[in-house]
Design a protein around this motif. Structure first.
Motif, PDB file in Angstrom:
ATOM      1  N   ALA A   1       0.828  -1.277  -0.089  1.00  0.00           N
ATOM      2  CA  ALA A   1       0.064  -0.032   0.181  1.00  0.00           C
ATOM      3  C   ALA A   1       0.966   1.326   0.014  1.00  0.00           C
ATOM      4  O   ALA A   1       0.522   2.050   0.784  1.00  0.00           O
ATOM      5  CB  ALA A   1      -1.074  -0.049   1.311  1.00  0.00           C
TER       6      ALA A   1
ATOM      7  N   ASN B   1      -8.270   4.548   4.798  1.00  0.00           N
ATOM      8  CA  ASN B   1      -9.369   4.983   3.659  1.00  0.00           C
ATOM      9  C   ASN B   1      -8.663   5.385   2.520  1.00  0.00           C
ATOM     10  O   ASN B   1      -7.338   5.807   2.418  1.00  0.00           O
ATOM     11  CB  ASN B   1      -9.851   6.403   4.312  1.00  0.00           C
ATOM     12  N   THR B   2      -9.082   5.151   1.204  1.00  0.00           N
ATOM     13  CA  THR B   2      -8.471   5.530  -0.120  1.00  0.00           C
ATOM     14  C   THR B   2      -9.118   6.336  -0.846  1.00  0.00           C
ATOM     15  O   THR B   2     -10.555   6.300  -0.864  1.00  0.00           O
ATOM     16  CB  THR B   2      -8.263   4.210  -0.504  1.00  0.00           C
ATOM     17  N   TYR B   3      -8.699   7.282  -1.514  1.00  0.00           N
ATOM     18  CA  TYR B   3      -9.226   8.323  -2.287  1.00  0.00           C
ATOM     19  C   TYR B   3      -8.620   8.392  -3.981  1.00  0.00           C
ATOM     20  O   TYR B   3      -8.075   9.132  -3.808  1.00  0.00           O
ATOM     21  CB  TYR B   3      -9.306   9.733  -1.753  1.00  0.00           C
ATOM     22  N   SER B   4      -9.227   7.548  -4.643  1.00  0.00           N
ATOM     23  CA  SER B   4      -8.354   7.314  -5.907  1.00  0.00           C
ATOM     24  C   SER B   4      -8.569   8.315  -6.865  1.00  0.00           C
ATOM     25  O   SER B   4      -8.005   8.404  -8.052  1.00  0.00           O
ATOM     26  CB  SER B   4      -8.864   5.948  -6.452  1.00  0.00           C
TER      27      SER B   4
ATOM     28  N   ALA C   1      -5.448   9.406  -7.571  1.00  0.00           N
ATOM     29  CA  ALA C   1      -4.266   8.394  -7.800  1.00  0.00           C
ATOM     30  C   ALA C   1      -3.104   8.818  -8.629  1.00  0.00           C
ATOM     31  O   ALA C   1      -1.988   8.492  -8.722  1.00  0.00           O
ATOM     32  CB  ALA C   1      -4.945   7.113  -8.424  1.00  0.00           C
TER      33      ALA C   1
ATOM     34  N   SER D   1       0.225   8.948   5.391  1.00  0.00           N
ATOM     35  CA  SER D   1      -0.622   8.880   3.930  1.00  0.00           C
ATOM     36  C   SER D   1       0.213   8.224   3.185  1.00  0.00           C
ATOM     37  O   SER D   1       1.426   7.990   3.337  1.00  0.00           O
ATOM     38  CB  SER D   1      -0.826  10.318   3.704  1.00  0.00           C
TER      39      SER D   1
ATOM     40  N   GLY E   1      -2.209   7.080  -3.595  1.00  0.00           N
ATOM     41  CA  GLY E   1      -3.761   6.549  -3.940  1.00  0.00           C
ATOM     42  C   GLY E   1      -4.671   7.370  -4.079  1.00  0.00           C
ATOM     43  O   GLY E   1      -5.554   7.177  -5.129  1.00  0.00           O
TER      44      GLY E   1
ATOM     45  N   SER F   1      -3.999   7.447   0.162  1.00  0.00           N
ATOM     46  CA  SER F   1      -4.861   6.737   1.246  1.00  0.00           C
ATOM     47  C   SER F   1      -4.153   7.325   2.557  1.00  0.00           C
ATOM     48  O   SER F   1      -3.299   7.894   2.548  1.00  0.00           O
ATOM     49  CB  SER F   1      -4.388   5.342   1.073  1.00  0.00           C
TER      50      SER F   1
END
Length: 329
Positions: free
Chosen positions: A114, A184-187, A190, A316, A319, A321
């Protein structure tokens, strides 16, 4: 869910070669003193060709195993948590297993990824293995060689990073408690941090120049910082809502050493005194996935993980994330 465990041992390894801030000034084409003033850098460690990811990870692992008093053969599993593997196939954990003399042992060895938060995922998997009764002893290793892919024409995307390795030996049971965990991921973000080559999309035999270009790390620093900063406080609030403790109860913050600006924002967001946050950025830098376990090892060796006290492990990653864990030692 509360998880109990023990840190039996920790270890770290830094490459022998160091580059000073003044050397980075010349390398990235800035005026004397700019790297230190603008980025908060004193020095960085840079791995040689012989100091491969698996070799460095094995050095850190031996320190952790010795600290724990464990024979390598007593391990149930080796989890590699690197930002970038030494090679795509086989994974780094396999190479570390062999480097530790365990090549015929059958001990499970696998990688998780990750990017900068890989250690948090490996830590969570280890605790799940303990809860299921599958494992008693877990070795997590992280090793990253950022210098292999840095573009020194972009100071912000190069001088922040260093090379190194760390290892954490975890045991089932014990007095340590993980009180809360979040990831938590906020693509939508990206594209803000990318190393595009090395997988299946960018192919060497189709366009070697494109492959060479995309084998360099690229970062949209301002956009990444703005996005992470906007998301950070809500994430932190949600993390502590399920912990049973308050952010004010935290005795030691163990952060990903992303950048000087990121650490300053973290300290402001927590509202805690600066001295409660472990800060090794100036001399070590952003070690990608190695950053969190390296900082954890540093905190432990400084006597900052005292029984009954609370720590926040936070960071962080690309990502984008956000991840964190609240621990009572």
């Amino acid at each position: 869910m509360e998880r109990r465990f023990a840190i039996a041992g920790t270890g770290a390894y830094l490459p022998k070669e160091t580059l000073s801030a003044a050397q980075y000034d010349a390398l990235v084409g800035l005026q004397d003193g700019q790297v230190a003033r603008r980025f908060g850098v004193n020095q960085r460690h840079r791995a040689s060709a012989e100091e491969t990811s698996s070799w460095m990870a094995a050095q850190a692992a031996r320190v952790a195993l010795n600290d724990a008093g464990w024979a390598p053969e007593s391990l149930d599993v080796i989890i590699s948590a690197c930002g970038v593997m030494e090679q795509p196939i086989p994974g780094t954990a396999v190479l570390v297993q062999r480097a530790l003399g365990l090549g015929a042992s059958g001990i499970a060895a696998f990688d998780v990824n990750a990017t900068c938060l890989s250690f948090l995922i490996a830590f969570d998997r280890a605790l799940a293995g303990f809860a299921l009764g599958d494992w008693r002893r877990v070795l997590i290793v992280s090793a990253d060689i950022a210098s292999a892919a840095l573009d020194y024409s972009d100071p912000e995307a190069s001088v922040l990073f260093g090379d190194g390795a760390a290892a954490i030996a975890l045991e089932a049971g014990g007095d340590h408690q993980r009180l809360a965990y979040g990831f938590n991921t906020y693509s939508d973000a990206a594209d803000f941090c990318q190393l595009e080559a090395g997988g299946t999309r960018v192919r060497l035999d189709e366009d070697i120049d494109a492959f060479r270009s995309k084998a360099r790390f690229k970062m949209k620093g301002p956009a990444l910082f703005t996005t992470t900063a906007r998301l950070f406080r809500p994430f932190l609030q949600t993390l502590f809502e399920g912990s049973g403790v308050s952010i004010k109860d935290v005795d030691c913050v163990i952060p990903h050493q992303a950048s000087r600006a990121a650490l300053d924002h973290l300290i402001k967001s927590t509202g805690l005194p600066r001295e409660r946050t472990i800060d090794v950025f100036a001399d070590v830098g952003n070690l990608i996935a190695t950053s969190l376990p390296f900082t954890l090892d540093h905190a432990r060796r400084q006597g900052r993980l005292k029984p009954g006290e609370i720590s926040l492990i936070i960071g962080s990653s690309a990502g984008v994330s956000l991840g964190g864990a609240v621990i009572r030692w």
